[in-house]
Scaffold this active site. Structure first.
Site, mmCIF file in Angstrom:
data_model
loop_
_atom_site.group_PDB
_atom_site.id
_atom_site.type_symbol
_atom_site.label_atom_id
_atom_site.label_comp_id
_atom_site.label_asym_id
_atom_site.label_seq_id
_atom_site.Cartn_x
_atom_site.Cartn_y
_atom_site.Cartn_z
ATOM 1 N N THR A 1 0.837 -1.201 0.000
ATOM 2 C CA THR A 1 0.000 0.000 0.000
ATOM 3 C C THR A 1 0.872 1.251 0.000
ATOM 4 O O THR A 1 1.864 1.316 0.735
ATOM 5 C CB THR A 1 -0.916 0.011 1.234
ATOM 6 O OG1 THR A 1 -1.785 -1.120 1.171
ATOM 7 C CG2 THR A 1 -1.761 1.280 1.279
ATOM 8 N N ASP B 1 -14.705 -6.026 0.192
ATOM 9 C CA ASP B 1 -13.917 -6.220 1.405
ATOM 10 C C ASP B 1 -14.817 -6.085 2.628
ATOM 11 O O ASP B 1 -15.297 -7.073 3.182
ATOM 12 C CB ASP B 1 -12.760 -5.228 1.452
ATOM 13 C CG ASP B 1 -11.885 -5.399 2.707
ATOM 14 O OD1 ASP B 1 -12.101 -6.360 3.472
ATOM 15 O OD2 ASP B 1 -10.995 -4.562 2.919
ATOM 16 N N LYS C 1 -10.164 -11.845 5.071
ATOM 17 C CA LYS C 1 -9.222 -11.473 6.129
ATOM 18 C C LYS C 1 -9.542 -12.268 7.393
ATOM 19 O O LYS C 1 -10.703 -12.343 7.809
ATOM 20 C CB LYS C 1 -9.307 -9.976 6.427
ATOM 21 C CG LYS C 1 -8.896 -9.088 5.261
ATOM 22 C CD LYS C 1 -9.055 -7.614 5.604
ATOM 23 C CE LYS C 1 -8.615 -6.726 4.456
ATOM 24 N NZ LYS C 1 -8.852 -5.286 4.732
ATOM 25 N N SER D 1 -4.904 -8.483 4.991
ATOM 26 C CA SER D 1 -4.509 -8.377 6.397
ATOM 27 C C SER D 1 -4.921 -7.008 6.921
ATOM 28 O O SER D 1 -5.113 -6.072 6.156
ATOM 29 C CB SER D 1 -2.998 -8.574 6.560
ATOM 30 O OG SER D 1 -2.275 -7.623 5.782
ATOM 31 N N MET E 1 -3.616 -4.244 10.157
ATOM 32 C CA MET E 1 -2.266 -3.852 10.546
ATOM 33 C C MET E 1 -1.764 -4.867 11.576
ATOM 34 O O MET E 1 -1.790 -4.642 12.773
ATOM 35 C CB MET E 1 -2.253 -2.426 11.099
ATOM 36 C CG MET E 1 -0.847 -1.882 11.370
ATOM 37 S SD MET E 1 0.279 -2.016 9.963
ATOM 38 C CE MET E 1 -0.335 -0.733 8.881
ATOM 39 N N ASP F 1 1.040 -7.037 3.141
ATOM 40 C CA ASP F 1 2.239 -6.238 3.413
ATOM 41 C C ASP F 1 2.293 -5.696 4.832
ATOM 42 O O ASP F 1 3.267 -5.027 5.201
ATOM 43 C CB ASP F 1 2.324 -5.073 2.428
ATOM 44 C CG ASP F 1 1.164 -4.089 2.575
ATOM 45 O OD1 ASP F 1 0.031 -4.546 2.817
ATOM 46 O OD2 ASP F 1 1.372 -2.870 2.444
#
Length: 355
Positions: free
Chosen positions: A131, A240, A264, A292, A294, A319
Protein backbone atom coordinates in the site's frame (compact mmCIF):
# COMPACT_ATOMS: atom_id res chain seq x y z
CA UNK A 1 -4.34 -26.40 27.44
CA UNK A 2 -3.07 -23.13 28.89
CA UNK A 3 -4.28 -19.95 27.17
CA UNK A 4 -2.42 -16.63 27.64
CA UNK A 5 -2.76 -13.13 26.17
CA UNK A 6 -0.03 -10.57 25.42
CA UNK A 7 -0.57 -6.91 24.46
CA UNK A 8 2.06 -5.67 22.00
CA UNK A 9 2.82 -2.37 20.29
CA UNK A 10 5.23 -2.62 17.35
CA UNK A 11 6.63 0.61 15.79
CA UNK A 12 6.36 1.13 12.04
CA UNK A 13 9.41 2.18 10.03
CA UNK A 14 7.20 4.72 8.17
CA UNK A 15 3.88 6.23 9.28
CA UNK A 16 0.95 4.51 7.57
CA UNK A 17 -1.49 7.19 6.44
CA UNK A 18 -4.95 6.56 4.97
CA UNK A 19 -8.15 8.57 4.73
CA UNK A 20 -9.32 6.74 7.85
CA UNK A 21 -6.30 7.12 10.14
CA UNK A 22 -2.59 7.65 10.63
CA UNK A 23 -0.73 4.79 12.32
CA UNK A 24 2.78 4.87 13.77
CA UNK A 25 2.48 1.57 15.64
CA UNK A 26 0.73 -1.76 15.09
CA UNK A 27 -1.30 -2.46 18.22
CA UNK A 28 -2.24 -6.11 18.68
CA UNK A 29 -3.25 -8.78 21.13
CA UNK A 30 -1.18 -11.93 20.76
CA UNK A 31 -2.66 -15.16 22.05
CA UNK A 32 -0.63 -18.22 23.00
CA UNK A 33 -2.01 -21.70 23.72
CA UNK A 34 0.27 -24.32 25.24
CA UNK A 35 -0.13 -28.04 25.83
CA UNK A 36 2.96 -28.14 28.03
CA UNK A 37 5.33 -29.19 25.23
CA UNK A 38 4.30 -26.93 22.34
CA UNK A 39 2.88 -23.42 22.03
CA UNK A 40 0.67 -22.07 19.28
CA UNK A 41 0.30 -18.35 18.50
CA UNK A 42 -2.47 -16.17 17.09
CA UNK A 43 -3.19 -12.44 16.76
CA UNK A 44 -6.08 -10.01 17.11
CA UNK A 45 -5.25 -6.55 15.73
CA UNK A 46 -7.01 -3.41 16.89
CA UNK A 47 -8.94 -1.96 13.96
CA UNK A 48 -11.44 0.59 15.26
CA UNK A 49 -12.42 1.92 11.84
CA UNK A 50 -13.16 -1.47 10.24
CA UNK A 51 -14.37 -4.05 12.75
CA UNK A 52 -14.96 -1.70 15.69
CA UNK A 53 -13.08 -4.10 17.95
CA UNK A 54 -10.56 -2.99 20.59
CA UNK A 55 -7.66 -4.77 22.22
CA UNK A 56 -9.38 -4.53 25.60
CA UNK A 57 -12.50 -6.13 24.17
CA UNK A 58 -10.53 -8.87 22.42
CA UNK A 59 -8.58 -9.64 25.56
CA UNK A 60 -11.77 -9.82 27.65
CA UNK A 61 -13.37 -12.07 25.04
CA UNK A 62 -10.39 -14.44 24.85
CA UNK A 63 -9.87 -14.64 28.61
CA UNK A 64 -13.61 -14.86 29.30
CA UNK A 65 -16.13 -16.73 27.13
CA UNK A 66 -13.63 -18.29 24.70
CA UNK A 67 -11.39 -19.61 27.48
CA UNK A 68 -14.47 -20.95 29.27
CA UNK A 69 -15.62 -22.71 26.09
CA UNK A 70 -12.24 -24.45 25.75
CA UNK A 71 -11.97 -25.39 29.42
CA UNK A 72 -11.28 -29.10 29.86
CA UNK A 73 -10.73 -29.75 26.15
CA UNK A 74 -7.60 -31.67 25.18
CA UNK A 75 -5.13 -30.51 22.50
CA UNK A 76 -6.11 -33.35 20.15
CA UNK A 77 -9.66 -32.05 19.71
CA UNK A 78 -9.00 -29.39 17.04
CA UNK A 79 -12.34 -29.68 15.24
CA UNK A 80 -14.33 -29.49 18.48
CA UNK A 81 -12.14 -26.65 19.76
CA UNK A 82 -12.71 -24.57 16.60
CA UNK A 83 -16.45 -25.16 16.82
CA UNK A 84 -16.48 -24.06 20.45
CA UNK A 85 -14.52 -20.89 19.67
CA UNK A 86 -17.00 -19.82 17.00
CA UNK A 87 -19.96 -20.55 19.24
CA UNK A 88 -18.57 -18.93 22.38
CA UNK A 89 -19.69 -15.38 21.58
CA UNK A 90 -21.29 -13.26 18.87
CA UNK A 91 -19.05 -11.06 16.73
CA UNK A 92 -15.56 -10.51 18.18
CA UNK A 93 -14.00 -11.83 14.98
CA UNK A 94 -10.48 -10.69 15.82
CA UNK A 95 -10.52 -12.53 19.16
CA UNK A 96 -11.91 -15.64 17.50
CA UNK A 97 -9.29 -15.45 14.75
CA UNK A 98 -6.46 -15.19 17.28
CA UNK A 99 -7.57 -18.33 19.11
CA UNK A 100 -8.45 -20.19 15.89
CA UNK A 101 -4.96 -19.52 14.49
CA UNK A 102 -3.26 -20.41 17.79
CA UNK A 103 -5.12 -23.74 17.83
CA UNK A 104 -4.11 -24.47 14.23
CA UNK A 105 -0.52 -23.46 15.01
CA UNK A 106 -0.45 -25.74 18.06
CA UNK A 107 -1.87 -28.65 16.06
CA UNK A 108 0.75 -28.18 13.34
CA UNK A 109 3.56 -28.06 15.91
CA UNK A 110 2.33 -31.23 17.57
CA UNK A 111 2.84 -33.15 14.32
CA UNK A 112 6.07 -31.32 13.48
CA UNK A 113 4.85 -29.59 10.32
CA UNK A 114 4.88 -25.93 9.25
CA UNK A 115 1.39 -24.43 9.25
CA UNK A 116 1.20 -24.16 5.47
CA UNK A 117 2.14 -27.85 5.20
CA UNK A 118 -0.44 -28.74 7.84
CA UNK A 119 -3.04 -26.96 5.68
CA UNK A 120 -1.98 -29.03 2.67
CA UNK A 121 0.62 -26.93 0.84
CA UNK A 122 4.14 -27.61 -0.41
CA UNK A 123 4.57 -23.95 -1.48
CA UNK A 124 6.73 -21.91 0.87
CA UNK A 125 6.75 -18.50 -0.85
CA UNK A 126 3.76 -16.24 -1.57
CA UNK A 127 3.57 -12.73 -3.03
CA UNK A 128 2.03 -9.54 -1.73
CA UNK A 129 1.15 -6.07 -2.93
CA UNK A 130 2.15 -2.97 -0.99
CA UNK A 131 0.00 0.00 0.00
CA UNK A 132 1.17 3.52 -0.78
CA UNK A 133 0.72 5.65 2.31
CA UNK A 134 -1.61 8.57 1.56
CA UNK A 135 -0.28 11.95 0.45
CA UNK A 136 -0.51 14.45 -2.39
CA UNK A 137 -0.01 13.39 -5.98
CA UNK A 138 3.72 14.14 -6.04
CA UNK A 139 4.38 12.30 -2.77
CA UNK A 140 2.43 9.26 -3.94
CA UNK A 141 4.30 9.19 -7.25
CA UNK A 142 7.61 9.22 -5.38
CA UNK A 143 6.36 6.52 -3.01
CA UNK A 144 5.37 4.37 -5.99
CA UNK A 145 8.90 4.56 -7.38
CA UNK A 146 10.35 3.81 -3.94
CA UNK A 147 8.18 0.70 -3.56
CA UNK A 148 9.20 -0.56 -7.00
CA UNK A 149 12.82 -0.16 -5.89
CA UNK A 150 11.94 -2.13 -2.75
CA UNK A 151 10.95 -5.05 -4.96
CA UNK A 152 7.15 -4.67 -5.20
CA UNK A 153 5.26 -4.64 -8.50
CA UNK A 154 1.64 -4.43 -7.30
CA UNK A 155 0.78 -1.07 -5.74
CA UNK A 156 -2.37 -0.42 -3.72
CA UNK A 157 -3.58 3.18 -3.66
CA UNK A 158 -6.13 4.59 -1.22
CA UNK A 159 -8.85 6.71 -2.86
CA UNK A 160 -12.38 7.73 -1.89
CA UNK A 161 -11.20 10.80 -0.01
CA UNK A 162 -14.23 12.89 -1.02
CA UNK A 163 -12.45 14.67 -3.85
CA UNK A 164 -12.87 12.61 -7.02
CA UNK A 165 -10.78 14.99 -9.14
CA UNK A 166 -7.88 14.76 -6.67
CA UNK A 167 -8.21 10.96 -6.60
CA UNK A 168 -7.99 10.88 -10.39
CA UNK A 169 -4.93 13.14 -10.40
CA UNK A 170 -3.14 11.01 -7.79
CA UNK A 171 -3.70 7.78 -9.70
CA UNK A 172 -2.73 9.34 -13.03
CA UNK A 173 0.48 10.75 -11.56
CA UNK A 174 1.37 7.39 -10.00
CA UNK A 175 0.84 5.59 -13.32
CA UNK A 176 3.03 8.12 -15.13
CA UNK A 177 5.76 7.68 -12.49
CA UNK A 178 5.85 3.88 -12.28
CA UNK A 179 5.31 3.12 -15.96
CA UNK A 180 3.04 0.58 -17.66
CA UNK A 181 4.33 -2.66 -16.14
CA UNK A 182 3.51 -2.12 -12.47
CA UNK A 183 0.01 -3.13 -11.44
CA UNK A 184 -2.08 -0.52 -9.65
CA UNK A 185 -5.14 -1.38 -7.59
CA UNK A 186 -7.38 1.09 -5.75
CA UNK A 187 -9.08 0.90 -2.36
CA UNK A 188 -11.91 3.39 -1.80
CA UNK A 189 -12.61 2.17 1.75
CA UNK A 190 -16.36 2.77 1.21
CA UNK A 191 -15.64 6.41 0.37
CA UNK A 192 -17.55 6.90 -2.90
CA UNK A 193 -21.21 7.11 -3.79
CA UNK A 194 -22.27 4.68 -6.48
CA UNK A 195 -22.44 7.43 -9.12
CA UNK A 196 -19.10 8.94 -8.11
CA UNK A 197 -17.56 5.46 -8.27
CA UNK A 198 -18.76 4.83 -11.82
CA UNK A 199 -17.68 8.31 -12.93
CA UNK A 200 -14.21 7.93 -11.37
CA UNK A 201 -13.60 4.39 -12.59
CA UNK A 202 -14.74 5.16 -16.14
CA UNK A 203 -12.53 8.25 -16.22
CA UNK A 204 -9.53 6.15 -15.20
CA UNK A 205 -10.42 3.55 -17.83
CA UNK A 206 -10.73 6.21 -20.51
CA UNK A 207 -7.37 7.71 -19.46
CA UNK A 208 -5.67 4.35 -19.92
CA UNK A 209 -4.54 4.11 -16.28
CA UNK A 210 -4.91 0.31 -16.40
CA UNK A 211 -6.34 -0.23 -12.93
CA UNK A 212 -6.23 -3.88 -11.88
CA UNK A 213 -9.23 -3.68 -9.52
CA UNK A 214 -11.16 -1.33 -7.24
CA UNK A 215 -11.79 -2.41 -3.66
CA UNK A 216 -14.98 -1.59 -1.73
CA UNK A 217 -16.11 1.52 -3.65
CA UNK A 218 -19.25 2.11 -1.57
CA UNK A 219 -20.59 1.53 1.95
CA UNK A 220 -20.42 -2.05 3.16
CA UNK A 221 -24.18 -2.42 3.47
CA UNK A 222 -24.87 -1.05 -0.02
CA UNK A 223 -24.66 -4.31 -1.96
CA UNK A 224 -27.22 -3.06 -4.48
CA UNK A 225 -25.00 -0.06 -5.10
CA UNK A 226 -21.92 -2.20 -5.53
CA UNK A 227 -23.80 -4.47 -7.95
CA UNK A 228 -24.87 -1.35 -9.87
CA UNK A 229 -21.22 -0.29 -10.15
CA UNK A 230 -19.99 -3.77 -11.09
CA UNK A 231 -22.51 -3.88 -13.93
CA UNK A 232 -21.39 -0.51 -15.34
CA UNK A 233 -17.58 -0.64 -15.37
CA UNK A 234 -14.98 -2.90 -16.95
CA UNK A 235 -12.56 -2.76 -14.01
CA UNK A 236 -13.09 -5.67 -11.56
CA UNK A 237 -14.70 -4.78 -8.22
CA UNK A 238 -13.40 -6.34 -5.00
CA UNK A 239 -15.67 -6.69 -1.95
CA UNK A 240 -13.92 -6.22 1.40
CA UNK A 241 -15.87 -4.66 4.26
CA UNK A 242 -19.09 -6.05 2.76
CA UNK A 243 -17.97 -9.62 3.53
CA UNK A 244 -17.26 -10.87 7.02
CA UNK A 245 -18.70 -14.38 6.90
CA UNK A 246 -20.40 -16.95 4.71
CA UNK A 247 -23.82 -15.29 4.81
CA UNK A 248 -22.30 -12.03 3.52
CA UNK A 249 -20.50 -13.77 0.68
CA UNK A 250 -23.69 -15.60 -0.33
CA UNK A 251 -25.44 -12.23 -0.58
CA UNK A 252 -22.64 -10.83 -2.77
CA UNK A 253 -22.82 -13.88 -5.03
CA UNK A 254 -26.63 -13.76 -5.26
CA UNK A 255 -26.65 -10.08 -6.26
CA UNK A 256 -23.59 -10.23 -8.51
CA UNK A 257 -22.26 -7.38 -6.37
CA UNK A 258 -18.53 -7.96 -6.97
CA UNK A 259 -16.03 -9.83 -9.11
CA UNK A 260 -13.71 -10.74 -6.24
CA UNK A 261 -13.74 -11.00 -2.44
CA UNK A 262 -11.06 -10.02 0.08
CA UNK A 263 -10.84 -12.62 2.87
CA UNK A 264 -9.22 -11.47 6.13
CA UNK A 265 -8.73 -13.67 9.18
CA UNK A 266 -9.45 -10.92 11.70
CA UNK A 267 -12.64 -10.07 9.80
CA UNK A 268 -14.07 -13.58 9.35
CA UNK A 269 -12.91 -15.21 12.59
CA UNK A 270 -9.99 -17.41 11.59
CA UNK A 271 -8.64 -20.04 9.24
CA UNK A 272 -11.63 -22.36 9.45
CA UNK A 273 -14.10 -19.77 8.12
CA UNK A 274 -11.53 -18.32 5.71
CA UNK A 275 -11.09 -21.68 3.99
CA UNK A 276 -14.87 -21.96 3.57
CA UNK A 277 -15.05 -18.46 2.06
CA UNK A 278 -12.27 -19.18 -0.44
CA UNK A 279 -13.85 -22.47 -1.47
CA UNK A 280 -17.29 -20.86 -1.82
CA UNK A 281 -15.90 -18.04 -3.95
CA UNK A 282 -14.11 -20.50 -6.22
CA UNK A 283 -17.22 -22.68 -6.62
CA UNK A 284 -19.25 -19.66 -7.76
CA UNK A 285 -16.67 -18.18 -10.12
CA UNK A 286 -15.57 -15.28 -7.94
CA UNK A 287 -11.95 -14.28 -7.71
CA UNK A 288 -10.36 -13.88 -4.29
CA UNK A 289 -7.43 -12.45 -2.43
CA UNK A 290 -6.39 -12.82 1.20
CA UNK A 291 -5.77 -9.56 3.03
CA UNK A 292 -4.51 -8.38 6.40
CA UNK A 293 -5.21 -5.64 8.89
CA UNK A 294 -2.27 -3.85 10.55
CA UNK A 295 -0.90 -7.14 11.89
CA UNK A 296 2.48 -8.50 12.84
CA UNK A 297 4.35 -11.58 11.62
CA UNK A 298 1.89 -13.78 13.53
CA UNK A 299 -1.33 -12.69 11.82
CA UNK A 300 0.28 -12.19 8.42
CA UNK A 301 2.13 -15.49 8.77
CA UNK A 302 -1.16 -17.32 9.25
CA UNK A 303 -2.72 -15.52 6.26
CA UNK A 304 0.32 -16.36 4.11
CA UNK A 305 0.07 -20.02 5.13
CA UNK A 306 -3.57 -19.97 4.06
CA UNK A 307 -2.63 -18.50 0.67
CA UNK A 308 0.02 -21.18 0.16
CA UNK A 309 -2.58 -23.88 0.69
CA UNK A 310 -5.50 -22.14 -1.05
CA UNK A 311 -4.08 -20.22 -4.05
CA UNK A 312 -5.98 -17.06 -4.90
CA UNK A 313 -6.78 -15.45 -8.24
CA UNK A 314 -4.73 -12.28 -7.70
CA UNK A 315 -1.70 -11.15 -5.71
CA UNK A 316 -2.62 -10.92 -2.04
CA UNK A 317 -2.64 -7.96 0.32
CA UNK A 318 -0.22 -9.11 3.03
CA UNK A 319 2.24 -6.24 3.41
CA UNK A 320 1.18 -5.29 6.97
CA UNK A 321 4.16 -6.83 8.75
CA UNK A 322 6.54 -5.31 6.16
CA UNK A 323 5.75 -1.91 7.68
CA UNK A 324 7.06 -2.93 11.11
CA UNK A 325 10.39 -1.52 12.20
CA UNK A 326 10.86 -4.66 14.28
CA UNK A 327 8.77 -7.75 14.90
CA UNK A 328 7.17 -8.29 18.34
CA UNK A 329 7.99 -12.02 18.05
CA UNK A 330 11.00 -14.17 17.31
CA UNK A 331 10.90 -16.26 14.14
CA UNK A 332 8.10 -16.51 11.62
CA UNK A 333 7.79 -15.19 8.09
CA UNK A 334 10.43 -13.16 6.26
CA UNK A 335 9.94 -10.51 3.54
CA UNK A 336 12.12 -10.25 0.44
CA UNK A 337 10.51 -7.45 -1.51
CA UNK A 338 7.09 -8.71 -2.57
CA UNK A 339 7.98 -12.29 -1.64
CA UNK A 340 6.97 -13.65 1.76
CA UNK A 341 9.06 -16.63 2.79
CA UNK A 342 7.21 -19.08 5.01
CA UNK A 343 9.19 -20.82 7.76
CA UNK A 344 10.26 -24.45 7.53
CA UNK A 345 10.00 -24.78 11.33
CA UNK A 346 6.81 -26.28 12.79
CA UNK A 347 3.66 -24.17 12.89
CA UNK A 348 4.13 -20.47 12.27
CA UNK A 349 7.81 -20.78 13.18
CA UNK A 350 7.37 -18.29 16.03
CA UNK A 351 9.51 -19.17 19.04
CA UNK A 352 8.38 -16.52 21.50
CA UNK A 353 8.01 -12.83 22.20
CA UNK A 354 10.86 -10.50 21.27
CA UNK A 355 12.65 -8.81 24.14
Amino acid sequence: MKLSTHLVSAPLHTPFVTALRTATHAESLLVSISDGDHTGWGEAPQVWKVTGESLAGAQACVEGPIAAALDGLGPDDLTDALRRVQGAVQGNYGAKAAVDVALHDLAARRVGRPLHGFLGSTVDVVRTDVTLSAGDASALARAGIDRLNDGFDVLKVKVGTGDAAADFDRVRRIREAVGPDARIRLDANQGWTRRDAVTAIRALEDAGCAIELVEQPVAAADLDGMAWITDRVSTPILADESVYGVRDLVAVIRLGAADLVNVKLAKCGGLATARTLLELAREHGLGAIVGSMMESHVGVGAAAALVAAYPTSAVNDLDAAWWLKESPVLGGIRYEGARIHLPSAPGLGVTGLAA
